[in-house]
Write an enzyme that holds these catalytic residues in place. Sequence first.
Site, PDB file in Angstrom:
ATOM      1  N   LYS A 177       0.830  -1.216   0.000  1.00 46.16           N
ATOM      2  CA  LYS A 177       0.000   0.000   0.000  1.00 46.16           C
ATOM      3  C   LYS A 177       0.867   1.269   0.000  1.00 46.16           C
ATOM      4  O   LYS A 177       2.088   1.182  -0.044  1.00 46.16           O
ATOM      5  CB  LYS A 177      -0.960  -0.019   1.198  1.00 46.16           C
ATOM      6  CG  LYS A 177      -1.939  -1.207   1.162  1.00 46.16           C
ATOM      7  CD  LYS A 177      -2.921  -1.133  -0.010  1.00 46.16           C
ATOM      8  CE  LYS A 177      -3.582  -2.462  -0.332  1.00 46.16           C
ATOM      9  NZ  LYS A 177      -4.601  -2.888   0.588  1.00 46.16           N
TER      10      LYS A 177
HETATM   11  C1  LIG Z   1      -5.586  -3.923   0.801  1.00 40.39           C
HETATM   12  C2  LIG Z   1      -7.036  -3.800   0.743  1.00 40.39           C
HETATM   13  C3  LIG Z   1      -7.853  -4.145   1.835  1.00 40.39           C
HETATM   14  C4  LIG Z   1      -7.373  -4.877   3.046  1.00 40.39           C
HETATM   15  O1  LIG Z   1      -6.267  -4.392   3.668  1.00 40.39           O
HETATM   16  P1  LIG Z   1      -5.304  -5.434   4.471  1.00 40.39           P
HETATM   17  O2  LIG Z   1      -4.433  -4.536   5.256  1.00 40.39           O
HETATM   18  O3  LIG Z   1      -4.568  -6.225   3.436  1.00 40.39           O
HETATM   19  O4  LIG Z   1      -6.168  -6.286   5.331  1.00 40.39           O
HETATM   20  C5  LIG Z   1      -9.205  -3.879   1.742  1.00 40.39           C
HETATM   21  N1  LIG Z   1      -9.742  -3.326   0.647  1.00 40.39           N
HETATM   22  C6  LIG Z   1      -8.999  -3.019  -0.440  1.00 40.39           C
HETATM   23  C7  LIG Z   1      -9.662  -2.369  -1.603  1.00 40.39           C
HETATM   24  C8  LIG Z   1      -7.626  -3.255  -0.435  1.00 40.39           C
HETATM   25  O5  LIG Z   1      -6.909  -2.959  -1.524  1.00 40.39           O
END
Ligand SMILES: *Cc1c(COP(=O)(O)O)cnc(C)c1O
Length: 369
Positions: free
Chosen positions: A183
């Site tokens: 992210k």
């Molecule tokens: C990454 C992501 C999540 C979940 O985040 P995690 O930290 O991996 O649990 C939820 N929604 C979207 C759209 C994502 O890209």
Amino acid sequence: MFDIYLDSPNLSDLEKDYLLRAVDSNFVSTLGPFVPEFEEKFAKYLNVNSCVSVQSGTAAIHMALYELGIGAGDEVIVPAITFVATVNPIVYCGATPVFVDVDANTWNIDPEKIKGAITSKTKAIIVVHLYGNPCDMNTIMKIAGEHGLYVIEDATESLGAIYKGKYTGTIGHMGCFSFNGNKIITTGGGGMIATNDKKRAEHIKYLVNQARDNFPGYHHSEIGFNYRMTNLEAALGLAQFERLDEFLSKKQLFKKIYKDVFDGIEVIELQKEYTDAISSSWLFSIKIDTKKVKKTIPEIQDKLKDREIPSRRIFKPIVDMPPYLKYKRGNYNNSYDIYERGLNLPSSTLNEPEGIEYTAKSLLEILGI
Ligand SMILES: *Cc1c(COP(=O)(O)O)cnc(C)c1O
């Protein structure tokens, strides 16, 4: 030549320094000064009352729904294309996901489709700022207000994205962020809930700490969760947070390079931003006229791979996953079209501008342009 990265994290000596400070202090677990410091800095940046750190973006969405009292018999409206982690927490709460199609241009939940999906059971809408692109929040908040619905923003991909002067994740009732390795910033794995409702934030803080009433001591008045962020994770988060502006401006530069190279190319359609919205461009994304170029997306990806350029397919519509087949209703034409013709391009801040330009120009060559 240069290595090209899709979504790899960008770590430096600063991250090492912070992590060592956590280790040296012996605070590696859930107690430790970096956790509240990270929450406070995050809240200040977003300009919200409260932020609560958790173990993942998924946990953030779960806690947002849970705190808002979403449960059995309730319906939650969600877009048909997103990562599955947007939707699973609805089921964790015993509620029912209601999938609607997205807009063909912005790839985000279509407000008109939201209107058509509202029933007497609807309690909330989870909007997803897909690949960092802000949703049409004014229209969505208006619809939600008229029907008394909660809005949870899945801002896991859109840290730093702006909609009409406000950061995504601060416009709805709750905003959820992710610090997974790929992210905008990472804590190795983690998440954050942002809200202007201090009381709810305090309650979430209590819930994620096993609903422990007193410390030291073991009394629990509610069923809690172990969703706390660790001090090690917060250390990484604080270092990454100091570099957020650097990351965001790099993403804007990459967006500009892609846009310049693809300008006027008819077979490539960019994911569009709404007026007064700035995507964080977490992953720069396009739709290709696969009929005209006579190549499928996997074929194009193979050709990119031959040049050591990584790429990623768009999320498959959730209504095609076995646990969610039964929730399929109406048409999801735009979602399927984006899935069939869409592509995420290298966007990691580890890239050099030259690597992004090489990627964009290579793609044109592969498409025979
Ligand atoms: C990454 C992501 C999540 C979940 O985040 P995690 O930290 O991996 O649990 C939820 N929604 C979207 C759209 C994502 O890209």
